[in-house]
Design an enzyme around this catalytic site. Sequence first.
Site, PDB file in Angstrom:
ATOM      1  N   ASP A   1      -0.217  -0.062  -4.498  1.00 44.43           N
ATOM      2  CA  ASP A   1      -1.623   0.368  -4.528  1.00 44.43           C
ATOM      3  C   ASP A   1      -1.864   1.554  -3.594  1.00 44.43           C
ATOM      4  O   ASP A   1      -2.030   1.377  -2.385  1.00 44.43           O
ATOM      5  CB  ASP A   1      -2.519  -0.805  -4.117  1.00 44.43           C
TER       6      ASP A   1
ATOM      7  N   GLU B   1      -1.495   0.427  -9.029  1.00 45.23           N
ATOM      8  CA  GLU B   1      -2.946   0.198  -8.987  1.00 45.23           C
ATOM      9  C   GLU B   1      -3.660   1.429  -8.438  1.00 45.23           C
ATOM     10  O   GLU B   1      -3.330   1.900  -7.343  1.00 45.23           O
ATOM     11  CB  GLU B   1      -3.227  -1.033  -8.113  1.00 45.23           C
TER      12      GLU B   1
ATOM     13  N   LYS C   1     -13.557  -6.613  -8.130  1.00 47.46           N
ATOM     14  CA  LYS C   1     -14.248  -7.036  -6.902  1.00 47.46           C
ATOM     15  C   LYS C   1     -15.627  -7.577  -7.298  1.00 47.46           C
ATOM     16  O   LYS C   1     -16.446  -6.860  -7.892  1.00 47.46           O
ATOM     17  CB  LYS C   1     -14.390  -5.847  -5.953  1.00 47.46           C
TER      18      LYS C   1
ATOM     19  N   LYS D   1       0.835  -1.195   0.000  1.00 48.51           N
ATOM     20  CA  LYS D   1       0.000   0.000   0.000  1.00 48.51           C
ATOM     21  C   LYS D   1       0.873   1.250   0.000  1.00 48.51           C
ATOM     22  O   LYS D   1       2.015   1.228   0.469  1.00 48.51           O
ATOM     23  CB  LYS D   1      -0.915  -0.002   1.233  1.00 48.51           C
TER      24      LYS D   1
ATOM     25  N   TRP E   1      -7.482 -12.588  -4.388  1.00 48.81           N
ATOM     26  CA  TRP E   1      -7.283 -12.092  -3.020  1.00 48.81           C
ATOM     27  C   TRP E   1      -8.489 -12.468  -2.181  1.00 48.81           C
ATOM     28  O   TRP E   1      -9.644 -12.326  -2.629  1.00 48.81           O
ATOM     29  CB  TRP E   1      -7.103 -10.560  -2.997  1.00 48.81           C
TER      30      TRP E   1
ATOM     31  N   ASP F   1      -8.805  -0.206 -10.074  1.00 45.16           N
ATOM     32  CA  ASP F   1      -9.571  -0.958  -9.076  1.00 45.16           C
ATOM     33  C   ASP F   1     -10.843  -0.169  -8.737  1.00 45.16           C
ATOM     34  O   ASP F   1     -11.897  -0.352  -9.375  1.00 45.16           O
ATOM     35  CB  ASP F   1      -8.685  -1.212  -7.844  1.00 45.16           C
TER      36      ASP F   1
HETATM   37  C1  0XW Z   1      -6.047  -5.414  -1.200  1.00 47.30           C
HETATM   38  N1  0XW Z   1      -7.477  -5.341  -1.288  1.00 47.30           N
HETATM   39  C2  0XW Z   1      -7.993  -6.385  -2.156  1.00 47.30           C
HETATM   40  C3  0XW Z   1      -8.029  -5.499   0.102  1.00 47.30           C
HETATM   41  C4  0XW Z   1      -9.054  -4.458   0.282  1.00 47.30           C
HETATM   42  O1  0XW Z   1     -10.268  -4.936  -0.203  1.00 47.30           O
HETATM   43  C5  0XW Z   1      -8.553  -3.320  -0.551  1.00 47.30           C
HETATM   44  C6  0XW Z   1      -8.027  -4.027  -1.723  1.00 47.30           C
HETATM   45  C7  0XW Z   1      -7.433  -3.209  -2.816  1.00 47.30           C
HETATM   46  O2  0XW Z   1      -6.727  -3.719  -3.681  1.00 47.30           O
HETATM   47  O3  0XW Z   1      -7.681  -2.012  -2.883  1.00 47.30           O
HETATM   48 MG    MG Z   2      -6.701  -1.961  -4.946  1.00 45.97          MG
END
Ligand code: 0XW
Ligand code: MG
Length: 368
Positions: A193, A218, A265, A164, A320, A241
């Site tokens: 990300d 990302e 997602k 992150k 994930w 995303d």
């Molecule tokens: C890493 N993730 C898949 C977990 C949370 O849902 C946030 C997300 C992302 O990639 O933003």
């Molecule tokens: Mg993401």
Amino acid sequence: MRISEIHVYQKNLPVVDGPYTMSTMTLHAIDTTIVKLVSDSGLVGWGEVAPLGPLYQPQHALGARAAIAEMAPALIGESCLAPLLFCRRMDQLLNGHRYAKAALEIGIMDLLGKYHGVRVCDLIGGAGRERLPGYYATGIGDPDEIARIARDKVDEGYPRIQVKAGGRDVAIDIAVVRRVFETIGNEAQLIVDPNRGMTGAQAIQLSLACRDIPFALEQPCMTLDEIITIRPQIAHPLLLDESVDSLGEVLRAISLDACNGFGLKLTRMGGINAMATIRDVCAARSLPHTCEDTWGGDIVFAAVLQVAATVEPRMLEAVWTCGSYIEENYDPLNGIVVDRGHFDLPRGPGLGIEPDAARIGELVASYA
Ligand code: 0XW
Ligand code: MG
């Protein structure tokens, strides 16, 4: 086979070793909504949606339950054998709210699979493989801490690591990326990300300062427009995303040449069938993508694995789940577990899991 009862449950999922941190928020627990669809055949289907708090996206937990309450009374008596018609019926009852509709659609697909004695993956094309690569997502942290986590997770077997970034001095993010790459090198695919937490200038700075390090960036900025502006100026592949929340937005991003792939997602996109359509659209343009969801338990992640197994391997970035961040499986026997950074597709019909009534939280609404 028709729906005779819908039951809605609410459960808090505390973040194990939390909180979970991203550039824009810190989360100690996530509120998940579980639906149980009871059919007149006696078969039961399960669905789930767990938005990542109220700030990650416009979707939120109370919104999911309100949308389900809006639709559920009119869904009693609907056929469980025609998911397309079921989704059209939901669209006649409520505008938008794909994420809430996804929970019900997952339940219908679970029922349909159980009815035919096949897995959900067989209803959307068939599983190309039984074992799927996972990725590990760290939180926001300092360079040594994140590099240590990345090392541990690569040693555990994860083929892809997401770190992150964003919401702070970009020099720290640059140091994190450098330290992580020094530590894991090319042993795993690296993703950075910022979760919308960077300005365009910061994203360009990060990318150019790490030009020599292979990673994909990302969702660096808040909007698709900002990302389109910086794309010609960055040195790394770009994944979208948060900016894509439907097939329509995926098509828009493709038509604008806005990215090199997607983090998808499942509930945000509208469920299993919507994901299967997007899978085929992405394949037609050779755009790799993940299969994942924001959060949740065994139900939503069984659905994620059912879709992921149908994606052509070269098009699947990774899967994930929040498996290591949640306390327990809903299904103690067949629940989704991470095994050396990979996931095995459940074997049973439908989603392949059967939640334990004691583990799915509080009953908050029932419709019959
Ligand atoms: C890493 N993730 C898949 C977990 C949370 O849902 C946030 C997300 C992302 O990639 O933003
Ligand atoms: Mg993401």
